[in-house]
Scaffold this motif. Sequence first.
Motif, PDB file in Angstrom:
ATOM      1  N   SER A  56       0.852  -1.192   0.000  1.00 29.14           N
ATOM      2  CA  SER A  56       0.000   0.000   0.000  1.00 29.14           C
ATOM      3  C   SER A  56       0.882   1.235   0.000  1.00 29.14           C
ATOM      4  O   SER A  56       1.899   1.272   0.688  1.00 29.14           O
ATOM      5  CB  SER A  56      -0.876   0.015   1.251  1.00 29.14           C
ATOM      6  N   ARG A  58      -0.997   4.708  -0.509  1.00 26.15           N
ATOM      7  CA  ARG A  58      -1.917   5.718  -0.004  1.00 26.15           C
ATOM      8  C   ARG A  58      -2.516   5.363   1.351  1.00 26.15           C
ATOM      9  O   ARG A  58      -2.497   6.166   2.291  1.00 26.15           O
ATOM     10  CB  ARG A  58      -3.077   5.929  -1.009  1.00 26.15           C
ATOM     11  N   ARG A 108      -4.883  -4.798   6.417  1.00 27.46           N
ATOM     12  CA  ARG A 108      -5.100  -5.094   4.989  1.00 27.46           C
ATOM     13  C   ARG A 108      -4.634  -6.525   4.757  1.00 27.46           C
ATOM     14  O   ARG A 108      -3.542  -6.903   5.206  1.00 27.46           O
ATOM     15  CB  ARG A 108      -4.320  -4.125   4.100  1.00 27.46           C
ATOM     16  N   GLN A 141     -11.851   3.874   1.647  1.00 22.96           N
ATOM     17  CA  GLN A 141     -11.797   4.366   0.266  1.00 22.96           C
ATOM     18  C   GLN A 141     -13.205   4.773  -0.190  1.00 22.96           C
ATOM     19  O   GLN A 141     -13.391   5.805  -0.831  1.00 22.96           O
ATOM     20  CB  GLN A 141     -11.232   3.297  -0.667  1.00 22.96           C
ATOM     21  N   PRO A 266      -8.947   5.452  -7.561  1.00 24.05           N
ATOM     22  CA  PRO A 266      -8.428   5.229  -6.203  1.00 24.05           C
ATOM     23  C   PRO A 266      -6.914   5.085  -6.151  1.00 24.05           C
ATOM     24  O   PRO A 266      -6.317   5.180  -5.073  1.00 24.05           O
ATOM     25  CB  PRO A 266      -9.107   3.912  -5.788  1.00 24.05           C
TER      26      PRO A 266
HETATM   27  N1   CP Z   1      -6.418   3.166  -3.056  1.00 24.98           N
HETATM   28  C1   CP Z   1      -5.569   2.349  -2.371  1.00 24.98           C
HETATM   29  O1   CP Z   1      -5.990   1.489  -1.578  1.00 24.98           O
HETATM   30  O2   CP Z   1      -4.258   2.597  -2.616  1.00 24.98           O
HETATM   31  P1   CP Z   1      -3.045   1.825  -1.891  1.00 24.98           P
HETATM   32  O3   CP Z   1      -3.078   0.403  -2.367  1.00 24.98           O
HETATM   33  O4   CP Z   1      -1.797   2.562  -2.331  1.00 24.98           O
HETATM   34  O5   CP Z   1      -3.250   1.906  -0.412  1.00 24.98           O
END
Ligand code: CP
Length: 308
Positions: A56, A58, A108, A141, A266
């Motif tokens: 990840s 963001r 996550r 999100q 996203p």
């Molecule tokens: N939008 C999103 O979840 O981006 P990342 O995978 O960078 O966290």
Amino acid sequence: MSPRLRHLTTLEHLPRASVERLLDRAIALRDACAHGTRKLDTLAGRTVLNLFFEPSTRTRTSFELAARRLGADVINFDIGFSSTAKGEALYDTLHTLEAMHLDAIVVRHKVSGTPEELVRHAMSGVSVVNAGDGNRAHPTQGLLDALTIRQHRPDFENLVVTICGDIRHSRVARSDVHALAALGVGEIRLCGPAALLPDAAEFPQCRYTEDFDSAIEGADVAIMLRLQKERMAATDLPDEAAYFRQYGLDQRRLKRAAKGCLVMHPGPLNRGIEIADDVADGAQSRILEQVANGVFVRMAVLAELLAR
Ligand code: CP
């Protein structure tokens, strides 16, 4: 009044009042922290653990920023250097970390349902926040996308929102539909190749189509999604150039949308596959606003779950 949340694992079935309260709180916190230049003490003495089993950029960074801006301590658990690599079970990892007195776990995981499993196995009063599980849910999100739309187009009942791309494998699409349906969006269109659309029964309130030219016609918001290659068999991968011709958002297609259509994504972007460079970087792009709103939405969620 909708009850205060203990965990946030999905937006499915979350009442409109709860969604609106989180969005209002995000704006109040944005103003209270002066867009991040002032640190608050709302969560002083609280500890938030980032537990990311998938990459990840963001989400992980913005959860960390959000927690710090609220005065919490943050631990970024490094899976690669943890005993997970030696075969430790997820629940043993959970109980070990809980023994250190955490207040929230932001998780996550590639396996859908992992956040609920953690909720079921958590021994203490720890709150669980889903930062994306498999193809099922990415609730923060969904909230930040709803907030970004609301800032420009609060008249949800008049809106046409088109979500285009690999919807079948997308947790973002699912949480977006849950948030936007809760807020009363007039029409939600789901567009992509047949193999990448969800089952028809999953979203009976949405219009499904394989034809992007008709899906973008008159749309007020276009949410573009990447091909989730990590969740597809190699044989199912479409040819990228052909995919862009049929499903890529370029200037020609954007002209078919309603005037001022908000262009959203996203991230991470795959330029030239689902979106053209000059659209991603163009005047109608709200992509970096989405990123900025991610911090405020995550502050709102952590404050909702943890503030005394
Ligand atoms: N939008 C999103 O979840 O981006 P990342 O995978 O960078 O966290």
